[in-house]
Design an enzyme around this catalytic site. Structure first.
Site: not given
Length: 475
Positions: A217, A241, A245, A297
């Site tokens: 990613d 990305d 994560d 985010r």
């Protein structure tokens, strides 16, 4: 000269800080390594922070010489004038859900001497890749400052510590860092930036295994089905990305003292709304600085139990904290400074969900500072009820936020060799433990202007000490 408005604002905050409240319960779904009592862990974070701040206040007669900052992680190791002689003490300084991450504690030291990454299948000894794939616990340090440009994603094995203290280490390139189906990893004091997609090739993940990897990613750090992970004092920016994560049942994670900047989708917690194992995910996000040119985010949560505590959020472009799939979000003692865009003042965002569904989600804001028109939309049972009896000590929270987060990001030595790995181990600092200083904070994050009447006051440790003393006298 410091504006008198700043002093009055901080004085009012300290003397009128709202009582703390008990935490919402997490899902009953359990994961391997999941803490059985998440409320106790969140409570412990507040107790440790308060204890560190109490020690700071108890030394008020030595204000100009103490090294303690009220940040319990830093105060645990940075006040030791010989910290470099016992680097592995860092593993005892974790807090929150990731506090049980051992990293390479008890293992040998591995020294990175070669910044190249020539072969992802057969990495030569001395390279970072050779160290992280080993089966044994390793405490990985760096012989000097270096830029490591990865040819492919860097796949870790369990029980590793990446310790960049004393050197200025940058990791960029393909990948970048992948923690997949492993446990007990500590990543400390590393710059991670300009990571892009890579793959469609073979990559080694252990001394006995390599295999074909599809296209990655392009995350800065990808946590996939892993547990007991601690990411501390890193600076992350400019990745394809996410910067960090955590998905596919990952849990037991602390993300602390980091500096995030220049990125769109900063942090994703949870694979998808329908992936039930992420309902047991537990992540602590503490003492971080979400800085310049971030869009959204910080984090974006799908399911799980997320404790967001004592972070500094600076002018996001869309929103700060988002979620879907009914996550539990506990926001305590943070500072949210909204952007000037009147359409982006809300801290929170329920993603692709009707109010009828999200009104029962447990999202709460306790003791947060909301500046420049920022507002937090809470939801769930008992939102307006305070649970002051749930804590052993009242947290100091946003009153000391500048002090707690002042060193967020990578720390580097003041001198040419301070804290670097040496065979003799005779590197020393000054009497206050000031070997390392933060370099990742961007002064443009705090430009000293007025934001809707809220003055972004200069960071003055002495001011906070004086205000703390005044508060004690008034108690």
């Amino acid at each position: 000269m410091l504006d008198i408005t700043c002093i009055l604002i901080f004085f009012l905050i300290i003397t009128s800080f709202s009582p703390s409240a008990s935490l919402m319960a997490a899902y009953n779904l359990t994961l391997p390594g999941q803490h059985p009592n998440p409320e106790a862990v969140a409570l412990q974070v507040h107790s440790i922070v308060n204890a560190s701040l109490s020690r700071l206040l108890s030394t008020r007669r030595k204000l100009l010489s103490t090294c303690e900052t009220g940040n319990p992680i830093d105060d645990c190791w940075r006040c030791d004038t010989n910290w470099q002689l016992n680097r592995q003490r860092l593993a005892d300084c974790g807090i929150g859900f990731g506090q049980y991450a051992l990293g390479g504690k008890g293992g040998r030291y591995y020294v990175v001497t070669d910044s190249s990454d020539p072969d992802p299948v057969n990495p030569p000894p001395g390279t970072l890749r050779y160290g992280v794939i080993q089966a044994e616990p390793l405490w990985i340090v760096f012989a000097s400052s270096m830029l490591i440009h990865l040819s492919e994603e860097l796949i870790f094995n369990s029980y590793k510590t990446l310790d960049g203290r004393g050197a200025n280490v940058h990791i960029t390139g393909g990948g970048c860092i992948t923690l997949q189906y492993i446990s007990n990893v500590i990543i400390h004091n590393i710059h991670i930036h300009h990571c892009y997609q890579s793959g469609e090739t073979n990559i080694r993940s252990s001394p006995s295994h390599f295999g074909w990897r599809t296209l990655s990613d392009g995350d800065g750090i990808s946590i996939f089905g892993s547990r007991d992970i601690w990411i501390d004092h890193c600076s992350l920016s400019h990745c394809k990305d996410g910067l960090i994560d955590a998905v596919m049942g990952s849990t037991g994670i602390t993300i602390s003292n980091n500096h995030f900047s220049h990125h769109n989708e900063v942090m994703l917690l949870g694979h998808s709304d329908d992936y039930l194992p992420d309902s047991g995910m537990q992540v602590t996000i503490a003492f971080n600085h979400f800085g310049k040119k971030l869009i959204q985010r910080m984090p974006r949560c799908r399911r799980g139990y997320i404790h967001v505590v004592n972070n500094d959020f600076t002018r996001w472009e869309m929103y700060a904290i988002g979620g879907s799939g009914n996550p539990t979000i506990n926001s305590q003692g943070n500072r949210y400074i909204a952007p000037f865009d009147r359409n982006a003042k809300e801290v929170t965002k329920r993603v692709d969900t009707s109010e009828e569904k999200w009104r029962n989600w447990n999202w709460r804001s306790e003791g947060d500072v909301l500046a420049n028109g920022a507002y937090f939309v809470a939801s769930g049972e008992g939102v307006e009820v305070k649970y002051e009896k749930a804590y052993s000590v009242e947290p100091k929270s946003a009153n000391f936020l500048d002090q707690i987060t002042m060193n967020a990001g990578v720390l580097v030595g003041r001198g040419s060799s301070s804290g670097k790995w040496t065979a003799s181990g005779n590197v020393t600092g000054d009497d206050d433990g000031n070997y390392l200083m933060a370099i990742s904070g961007d002064p443009d994050d705090y430009d000293g202007d007025y934001a809707g009447g809220y003055m972004l006051c200069p960071k003055s440790i002495l001011l906070y000490y004086l205000l703390a003393m005044l508060t004690l006298m008034l108690l």
